[in-house]
Design an enzyme around this catalytic site. Sequence first.
Site, PDB file in Angstrom:
ATOM      1  N   LEU A 234     113.937  61.015  28.167  1.00 50.13           N
ATOM      2  CA  LEU A 234     114.757  61.946  28.935  1.00 50.13           C
ATOM      3  C   LEU A 234     115.252  61.337  30.247  1.00 50.13           C
ATOM      4  CD1 LEU A 234     115.978  64.733  29.261  1.00 50.13           C
ATOM      5  CD2 LEU A 234     113.808  65.500  30.259  1.00 50.13           C
ATOM      6  N   HIS A 235     116.568  61.355  30.420  1.00 47.72           N
ATOM      7  CA  HIS A 235     117.159  60.823  31.643  1.00 47.72           C
ATOM      8  C   HIS A 235     118.577  61.354  31.822  1.00 47.72           C
ATOM      9  CE1 HIS A 235     118.770  58.150  28.534  1.00 47.72           C
ATOM     10  NE2 HIS A 235     119.709  57.777  29.388  1.00 47.72           N
ATOM     11  N   PHE A 236     118.989  61.415  33.074  1.00 42.61           N
ATOM     12  CA  PHE A 236     120.368  61.683  33.469  1.00 42.61           C
ATOM     13  C   PHE A 236     120.883  60.441  34.179  1.00 42.61           C
ATOM     14  CE2 PHE A 236     118.220  65.700  33.196  1.00 42.61           C
ATOM     15  CZ  PHE A 236     119.151  66.602  32.706  1.00 42.61           C
TER      16      PHE A 236
END
Length: 435
Positions: A234-236
């Site tokens: 999970l990453h932006f």
Amino acid sequence: MLSIKRVPTVLSNYQEENAGEPLGCGRSCLGKCCLPASKLPVYAFKNDPRQKASSVGTDELPPDFFLNTLLLGQWEDRMNRGLFRYDVTACETKVIPGDHGFIAQLNEGRHLKKRPTEFRVDRVLQAFDPAKFNFTKVGQEEVLFRFEAAGGDKAHLFESAGNEGTKSPSVVAINVSPIEYGHVLLIPRVLDSLPQRIDQESFLLALRMASEAGSPYFRLGYNSLGAFATINHLHFQAYYLSVPFPVEKAPTAKIPTNQGRSKSGVTVSCLLNYPVRGFVYEGGKHLKDLADMVANSCIWLQSNNVPFNVLISDSGQRVFLFPQCYAEKQALGEVGQELLDTQVNPAVWEISGHMVLKRKKDYEEASEDYAWRLLAEVSLSEERFHEVKTYIYEAIGLVESEEETIHEDEEKGTPSNSSDPMHAPHFPEGCLILQ
């Protein structure tokens, strides 16, 4: 030609001499072996990011501190230390002539040195695989700071804070294969090994980061699996570019609803006169209202195996959501060879109008027609988009009324902001859902 302005560099904790035996595995990584014993800087954001202080006291950080001094300053520190795979500030960038102002960048280094995808592209939700590359394998020298709630009405910076006994921290790290100046990653709860999957908590964290930056030119983006995410952790992503994106200037049609708005204050619109069909969310009595509505829309998409991209714009006040099907069209042989030859994978930045090109020929010949044709292949058909819209409205508790759709034809543009490190002038069918 666009240009950037340097900002002062902040001394990194990693420049300090650190005698003694190495901790954990000895690699100083972001895994459970090393991170709990680390002493990373911590930026603690205030509870209500929409609350504006009437004045800056002696114990308050300046309004531009988070973006200009901390994030961009630390990013330049890592650039000066040679942690990037190439110098993105040397990449040529231009605004393509035309009505929409698409932006083109020539980035040959990213094409040659970017990490390859290690998972299936036909499934939006996949289990986290610790054997594949993930951010726990990243060295702590790539981390700029931890990003956490302050628990009060003021933001604080702790230059060195322990992590023992606390919950899994969220961190901001450099993207070693950057697209633009200040390109970073927001990694929520890094030790929890979350797959690339949006939930309400993680999306609210991303909105808070955009709000803390306080600049319309610092945007966050998200790519789902199947929509050109390359790492299933999970990453932006986020970076700074001082020119409005074409999608931010596109007209919208506000969709009247019978319920929901009076409770949350969030409005939902559809894009008009843009090659990719998408939703626009804005407003909300609290930032959490906006975060929950967008996150619930994303949850429906990912649960039904619909790839999508998200752009967080206007300092977290406006969010664009794009269901897409380009990877599937590729697999079915429905994308023209001319577009395939460019090797451009239309993820959130390209969809928003920032075209990252890998060949000099494509950069020199870039036209508005090319950008439009490429992005049109990304979009769901009108019929399928309407179907998805109906399901999303059910998921977020909205009922479309029979009132006439409200058209907002004025170009939104991107307002200037006094905290920005620099200012640039404003420049003027069918698709299957994966099963």
